[in-house]
Each structure stands twice: as structure tokens, then as C-alpha cells.
Design a protein around this motif. Structure first.
Motif, PDB file in Angstrom:
ATOM      1  N   SER A 236      51.814  51.927  32.760  1.00  8.98           N
ATOM      2  CA  SER A 236      50.752  51.873  33.755  1.00  8.98           C
ATOM      3  C   SER A 236      50.327  50.424  33.968  1.00  8.98           C
ATOM      4  N   VAL A 237      50.079  50.072  35.213  1.00  9.04           N
ATOM      5  CA  VAL A 237      49.704  48.706  35.539  1.00  9.04           C
ATOM      6  C   VAL A 237      48.331  48.700  36.186  1.00  9.04           C
ATOM      7  N   VAL A 238      47.592  47.632  35.934  1.00 10.90           N
ATOM      8  CA  VAL A 238      46.271  47.441  36.510  1.00 10.90           C
ATOM      9  C   VAL A 238      46.292  46.128  37.273  1.00 10.90           C
ATOM     10  N   PRO A 239      45.969  46.141  38.568  1.00  6.46           N
ATOM     11  CA  PRO A 239      45.974  44.885  39.328  1.00  6.46           C
ATOM     12  C   PRO A 239      45.126  43.814  38.651  1.00  6.46           C
ATOM     13  N   THR A 240      45.723  42.656  38.464  1.00  9.25           N
ATOM     14  CA  THR A 240      45.051  41.544  37.794  1.00  9.25           C
ATOM     15  C   THR A 240      45.316  40.271  38.590  1.00  9.25           C
ATOM     16  N   PRO A 241      44.525  39.992  39.608  1.00  8.38           N
ATOM     17  CA  PRO A 241      44.794  38.840  40.480  1.00  8.38           C
ATOM     18  C   PRO A 241      44.862  37.520  39.734  1.00  8.38           C
ATOM     19  N   GLU A 242      44.065  37.370  38.662  1.00  4.34           N
ATOM     20  CA  GLU A 242      44.080  36.091  37.946  1.00  4.34           C
ATOM     21  C   GLU A 242      45.429  35.806  37.302  1.00  4.34           C
ATOM     22  N   LEU A 243      46.190  36.869  36.987  1.00  2.00           N
ATOM     23  CA  LEU A 243      47.522  36.650  36.430  1.00  2.00           C
ATOM     24  C   LEU A 243      48.462  36.056  37.473  1.00  2.00           C
ATOM     25  N   GLY A 244      48.288  36.461  38.726  1.00  3.72           N
ATOM     26  CA  GLY A 244      49.065  35.851  39.800  1.00  3.72           C
ATOM     27  C   GLY A 244      48.755  34.374  39.939  1.00  3.72           C
ATOM     28  N   GLY A 245      47.470  34.017  39.832  1.00  4.19           N
ATOM     29  CA  GLY A 245      47.098  32.608  39.887  1.00  4.19           C
ATOM     30  C   GLY A 245      47.649  31.821  38.713  1.00  4.19           C
ATOM     31  N   ALA A 246      47.597  32.435  37.520  1.00  3.83           N
ATOM     32  CA  ALA A 246      48.146  31.752  36.337  1.00  3.83           C
ATOM     33  C   ALA A 246      49.650  31.552  36.470  1.00  3.83           C
ATOM     34  N   TYR A 247      50.317  32.532  37.083  1.00  2.91           N
ATOM     35  CA  TYR A 247      51.761  32.405  37.290  1.00  2.91           C
ATOM     36  C   TYR A 247      52.069  31.218  38.202  1.00  2.91           C
ATOM     37  N   LEU A 248      51.309  31.066  39.291  1.00  2.55           N
ATOM     38  CA  LEU A 248      51.541  29.954  40.200  1.00  2.55           C
ATOM     39  C   LEU A 248      51.261  28.609  39.535  1.00  2.55           C
ATOM     40  N   VAL A 249      50.201  28.548  38.743  1.00  6.27           N
ATOM     41  CA  VAL A 249      49.895  27.299  38.033  1.00  6.27           C
ATOM     42  C   VAL A 249      51.030  26.935  37.080  1.00  6.27           C
ATOM     43  N   ALA A 250      51.593  27.956  36.433  1.00 12.32           N
ATOM     44  CA  ALA A 250      52.707  27.700  35.511  1.00 12.32           C
ATOM     45  C   ALA A 250      53.903  27.108  36.245  1.00 12.32           C
ATOM     46  N   GLN A 251      54.098  27.476  37.511  1.00 12.58           N
ATOM     47  CA  GLN A 251      55.244  26.954  38.259  1.00 12.58           C
ATOM     48  C   GLN A 251      55.125  25.463  38.505  1.00 12.58           C
ATOM     49  N   LEU A 252      53.910  24.957  38.604  1.00  7.96           N
ATOM     50  CA  LEU A 252      53.725  23.511  38.751  1.00  7.96           C
ATOM     51  C   LEU A 252      54.267  22.772  37.545  1.00  7.96           C
ATOM     52  N   ALA A 253      54.118  23.379  36.374  1.00 11.26           N
ATOM     53  CA  ALA A 253      54.641  22.751  35.162  1.00 11.26           C
ATOM     54  C   ALA A 253      56.138  22.961  35.024  1.00 11.26           C
ATOM     55  N   LEU A 254      56.639  24.121  35.439  1.00 14.99           N
ATOM     56  CA  LEU A 254      58.052  24.446  35.233  1.00 14.99           C
ATOM     57  C   LEU A 254      58.973  23.743  36.228  1.00 14.99           C
ATOM     58  N   PHE A 255      58.489  23.517  37.445  1.00 14.92           N
ATOM     59  CA  PHE A 255      59.295  22.815  38.447  1.00 14.92           C
ATOM     60  C   PHE A 255      58.892  21.351  38.562  1.00 14.92           C
ATOM     61  N   GLY A 256      57.680  21.050  38.123  1.00 16.87           N
ATOM     62  CA  GLY A 256      57.163  19.701  38.240  1.00 16.87           C
ATOM     63  C   GLY A 256      56.255  19.598  39.453  1.00 16.87           C
ATOM     64  N   PRO A 257      55.092  18.949  39.325  1.00 15.13           N
ATOM     65  CA  PRO A 257      54.156  18.860  40.446  1.00 15.13           C
ATOM     66  C   PRO A 257      54.750  18.186  41.677  1.00 15.13           C
ATOM     67  N   LEU A 258      55.444  17.054  41.475  1.00 16.01           N
ATOM     68  CA  LEU A 258      55.991  16.327  42.612  1.00 16.01           C
ATOM     69  C   LEU A 258      57.092  17.112  43.327  1.00 16.01           C
ATOM     70  N   PRO A 259      58.089  17.661  42.622  1.00 15.76           N
ATOM     71  CA  PRO A 259      59.079  18.497  43.317  1.00 15.76           C
ATOM     72  C   PRO A 259      58.460  19.698  44.015  1.00 15.76           C
ATOM     73  N   MET A 260      57.419  20.305  43.423  1.00 15.64           N
ATOM     74  CA  MET A 260      56.792  21.465  44.065  1.00 15.64           C
ATOM     75  C   MET A 260      56.108  21.062  45.360  1.00 15.64           C
ATOM     76  N   ILE A 261      55.431  19.913  45.359  1.00 13.51           N
ATOM     77  CA  ILE A 261      54.791  19.438  46.580  1.00 13.51           C
ATOM     78  C   ILE A 261      55.831  19.187  47.664  1.00 13.51           C
ATOM     79  N   VAL A 262      56.954  18.562  47.283  1.00 14.34           N
ATOM     80  CA  VAL A 262      58.010  18.280  48.254  1.00 14.34           C
ATOM     81  C   VAL A 262      58.611  19.570  48.785  1.00 14.34           C
ATOM     82  N   LEU A 263      58.833  20.549  47.911  1.00 16.39           N
ATOM     83  CA  LEU A 263      59.406  21.819  48.344  1.00 16.39           C
ATOM     84  C   LEU A 263      58.505  22.501  49.363  1.00 16.39           C
ATOM     85  N   LEU A 264      57.201  22.499  49.119  1.00 17.34           N
ATOM     86  CA  LEU A 264      56.268  23.103  50.060  1.00 17.34           C
ATOM     87  C   LEU A 264      56.217  22.310  51.364  1.00 17.34           C
TER      88      LEU A 264
END
Length: 507
Positions: A236-264
Motif C-alpha cells: 500500500s502506498v500513501v502519497p508523500t509529495p515531500e519525497l518527490g521533492g527530496a528525489y529532485l534535490v538528490a538529482q542535483l547531487a547525482l548529476f551535478g548542479p551545473l550539468p543539471m542547469i545546462v540540461l534544463l
């Protein structure tokens, strides 16, 4: 059938460094980084993670229930460790080699559509990405995802260009194997759907027989995983919007802030990507812009949707490891390298991004020593090793404890402890029990066979020990201050159970 947009751009590099951008240079860089990472594996800077031990434990049995819905990597690691020994190096080294192979496929992908300089820097950027460095240091299915994703994308490109059945069969095979590795591979299908809907280069893609052959073959190969997932049922799953935000923040570290900015930036300014040596002729310039738009659309369709779908899944309450986004950075690294090699200033920023990736990886894997030296205590949600700190010491303690009770069955109330101790105890236990509730639950289960049991539990409340059967006693405990003010406590109890029951479970 030949498609002009799929032809690689073969302009000479204007910087005079074309010799550096040959295939041997990319291969040499990848092999050098792989050698450094293999040497790093022998330094023991990263202790065995529970997920790694779980993969190893699943690979030691042929039981479908133990292997789960993605059995390919556990089976593969089981073969590797049976040949080279049950060591952390044997568990992790294949991930290093898979990452190196994925980097060379990235080079090949970039060479299909860009010039050699872009291909070289795509490899450099991809190889040094923090998420790739993580996959090279910690055994996980995410370490193998980029290889299957990049190969599938290459097979798709070749299939679109030639429409040969062999390439579509290759795509189906890679899709099926990828699905047996990690469910994130399934995102290849909606990514292709999005590309087919917005692509101006191809028409009536869904009428190609080869595409349907690939999808059907991939589905057939992944059928065991689907069957297991349906049989086991979904949590069973319970919607947790903050987990989505934490996932996106983690991507800044995993791809790198500068490459992520360029990709966007590239995603929202696709016409600005640019390439080296564009013609001054108006007609040729227009054709080049068309070509660049095609390349950008292609790689964006197999990058950003991965992040969007997984963010939505995390916000919906599903368990989505942040490293599962690594397929997005196969095409993402190529797009970023293409944009950042267009001018000298951008190229300097690209080199800065690579340097920051390397420094970030060094800091990441030396974090434990740094925290101990400074006495800092980060919040658990910011500590990537919070779940595994001290478990190596617990494993060594458990191995000594098990030697004091030969013949006793091992029971655990925690899956992480079960996996870790099964790895450290020699000889490895053939039978273990996972019993939520610990010793008290074990003593009251009607299906437990008689005999001696050594119960390893995280439960520190031992008031219920008096309620256990006669002859049961505390066998030992270990308490570790893994960080300043943060403790890990594990207890062990010895139980003697009389009566009749079913055979002990296997892992």
C-alpha cells in the motif's frame, strides 16, 4: 531505408586537438578511471551496504521468491562470487566494468550524431558523474542500468536508420534483460512514445513491424518478473509529495548542479544548443539547425521523462531510489557536452563541472572518516550511509557469536541484519529465518521446528525475555556509537524450542 538525420557530423575540430578526440583517447580515459576505481575498491572506505548483501544473498539461492522480480543481477553476482570468492571486491568489480562499458556505448551514441570532440567530452562527463561513481563503489542494479539503457538506445537508433529486423530483435533482447535488472528500464517505452509523438523526422512509426517485435520480445523475457510482482502483491502506498521533492534535490547531487542547469536550459532553449563549425550559408545553416533540433529532441525524450515519471512515482509514495534515475543521464551527458563544447567559455565550464564531479566523489566516499574526525552529526536524511554505519562491526561480532553456537539456526527480525550477517559468517549459514517480532514471535510460531536458535534482533527492550521458554537466555549484545550521539544496538538471544514443526525456511 536511410535517414539523413542519423548520419554523424564529421566536421574537423577547429581547436587543433582532433588527435585527442579519437576513439582510443576515450577508451584510454575510461580504462584509466576504471583502474582507479578498482584500486579504490580495495581501500575499504565504503563498508558493505545492506543492499549489496541482499543481492549476494538472493544470488545464492535459485528460489524465485528470494530472487524477486529482477533476478538477473543477483544470479550474475552469484556466479561471479562462486568463481572469485564471497568478497566485497567480487561483488563490486562487475559494476565498475559495466560502467566502463556503458561509457563506451555513450561515446558510440554521440559519434552517431555529433562530432568526435562532443563524443569525447560526453564520455568524460558521463564517467565522472557522481551517480556513476556511486554505482562503481556500491553493488546495485543501478550500476548496470546505464549499460542496458545505452545499448537499447543505440539499437533503437540503428533500427530507425536501417529498419533491419536484427536491430529490432537486439532492442527487444536488451529491453527484456533490462527489465529483469531494474523496473526503471520500463521507462524506455513511454520515452519512445513521447519521442514518436513529437518527432518530425519519422511518420507512422507504429506501423513498423520491427518495433512491435522488439516490444513483444522484451515483454516475453520480462514475464517472470511481472508474474512474481503480481503473485507477491503490491504494498500500500500513501502519497508523500515531500519525497518527490527530496528525489529532485538528490538529482542535483547525482548529476551535478551545473550539468543539471545546462540540461534544463537545453530543454527549454533547444535552438541554442549549437555545434562547432556551423556553415555561413543560409541553406546549410537551416539544415544544421534542423539537425540539431532532431538530436536535442531525441536525447531529451530519453532523459527528462525519466526524471518526471520517477519524481511522480516518489511523490505517490512508491519507493524510488534516487540512483534509479541514472538512465536519464546517458542522453543527458551527451546533450550537456554538446552544448558546453560550443564555445570556449562553455568548454571551461564543462571542465569545471568535471572537476567538481571528481572532488564531489572523493568527498562522498571519504565522508565517514571526515565526520568521525570532526565529530559532526548530519541529519539521517542527509547521511547517505545512515542505514549501514556500524554494520560491518556487527557482522564481525555476529560471526564470532555464531561460532559459539554451532548447529544453531539463525533467526533475524530485520532483513538488513540477516543479509549482512549471512555474508560475514563463515561458513555461510545454509538456513536462516526472517521473523518480524523477534524471539517472542519465533517462540510462538507453530511452524517452527524444534532445535536451538540464535536470534539476532535490533530490539533493545528485553523485558519480554522472561516470557520465553525455559532454557532461553541472552547470548550477547553490541552497542556502537556510529556517529557522535548516534548509537547502533543489536542483541542476540539463544532459544531452545521443543516440539514438531515444518522444516526451516531457506533464504
Amino acid at each position: 531505408m536511410r535517414v539523413a538525420f542519423l548520419h554523424p557530423d564529421r566536421k574537423e575540430d577547429s581547436s587543433g586537438s582532433s588527435f585527442l578526440y579519437q576513439g582510443w583517447a576515450a577508451l584510454g580515459f575510461v580504462l584509466l578511471v576504471a583502474a582507479v576505481r578498482l584500486a579504490f575498491l580495495g581501500s575499504d572506505l565504503v563498508t558493505l551496504q545492506p543492499g549489496e548483501a541482499a543481492l549476494w544473498l538472493a544470488g545464492r539461492t535459485a528460489g524465485v521468491a528470494a530472487l524477486g522480480a529482477q533476478p538477473l543481477i543477483p544470479l550474475f553476482l552469484g556466479v561471479v562470487t562462486s568463481i572469485f570468492g564471497d568478497t566485497e571486491f567480487a561483488l563490486r568489480a562487475p559494476g565498475v566494468l559495466a560502467g566502463a562499458a556503458a561509457a563506451m556505448v555513450v561515446w558510440r551514441l554521440a559519434m552517431q550524431l555529433y562530432e568526435p570532440r562532443v563524443a569525447f567530452w560526453s564520455v568524460v562527463l558521463f564517467t565522472t558523474l557522481p551517480v556513476v561513481s556511486h554505482g562503481a563503489a556500491v553493488a546495485a542494479t543501478a550500476a548496470y542500468l546505464p549499460l542496458f539503457w545505452a545499448l537499447a538506445l543505440y539499437a533503437l537508433l540503428r533500427g530507425l536508420k536501417t529498419d533491419r529486423l536484427s536491430w529490432w530483435l537486439t532492442l527487444g533482447l536488451l529491453l527484456g534483460l533490462g527489465l529483469l535488472t531494474d523496473w526503471a528500464m520500463a521507462l524506455l517505452v513511454p520515452c519512445f512514445v513521447i519521442y514518436a509523438l513529437i518527432s518530425t523526422e519519422y511518420h507512422a512509426l507504429w506501423r513498423r513491424r520491427g518495433l512491435w517485435v522488439a516490444l513483444i520480445l522484451g515483454g516475453i523475457l520480462a514475464a517472470p518478473g511481472y508474474w512474481f510482482a503480481m503473485e507477491s502483491g503490491g504494498a500500500s502506498v500513501v502519497p508523500t509529495p515531500e519525497l518527490g521533492g527530496a528525489y529532485l534535490v538528490a538529482q542535483l547531487a547525482l548529476f551535478g548542479p551545473l550539468p543539471m542547469i545546462v540540461l534544463l536550459w537545453v530543454a527549454f532553449h533547444s535552438g541554442s544548443q549549437g555545434g562547432a563549425g556551423s556553415s555561413q550559408d543560409g541553406r546549410r545553416a537551416a539544415d544544421e539547425r534542423h539537425r540539431m533540433g532532431y538530436r536535442t529532441r531525441l536525447f531529451l525524450c530519453f532523459s527528462l521523462p525519466v526524471l518526471v515519471f520517477q519524481t511522480f512515482a516518489a511523490a505517490s509514495g512508491l519507493v524510488v531510489p534516487s540512483v534509479a534515475a541514472v538512465p536519464a543521464y546517458v542522453g543527458g551527458a551527451i546533450l550537456v557536452a554538446a552544448w558546453m563544447t560550443a564555445t570556449r567559455l562553455r568548454h571551461l565550464l564543462l571542465r569545471l563541472a568535471v572537476l567538481l564531479n571528481i572532488l564531489g566523489a572523493l568527498a562522498y566516499f571519504n565522508m565517514d572518516a571526515g565526520l568521525r574526525a570532526t565529530g559532526l552529526r548530519p541529519p539521517e536524511w542527509l547521511d547517505p550511509f545512515s542505514d549501514s554505519r556500524g554494520l560491518d562491526s556487527v557482522g564481525l561480532w555476529g560471526a564470532k557469536l555464531a561460532a559459539l553456537y554451532p548447529g544453531a539456526h539463525l533467526a533475524f527480525d530485520d532483513a538488513d541484519l540477516r543479509a549482512i550477517l549471512s555474508f560475514y559468517i563463515h561458513p555461510h549459514p545454509e538456513r536462516t529465518l526472517l521473523v518480524p517480532g523477534g524471539a517472542k514471535a519465533l517462540a510462538t510460531r507453530p511452524d517452527v521446528p524444534p532445535g536451538d536458535y540464535l536470534v539476532i534482533t535490533r530490539d533493545s527492550d528485553q523485558d519480554w525475555v522472561m516470557e520465553l521458554p525455559p532454557g532461553s537466555r541472552t547470548a550477547g549484545f553490541i552497542a556502537l556509537e556510529v556517529l557522535s550521539g548516534r548509537w547502533l544496538t543489536v542483541n542476540a538471544l539463544h532459544l531452545s524450542i521443543a516440539g514438531q514443526g515444518a522444516a526451516a525456511e531457506k533464504p
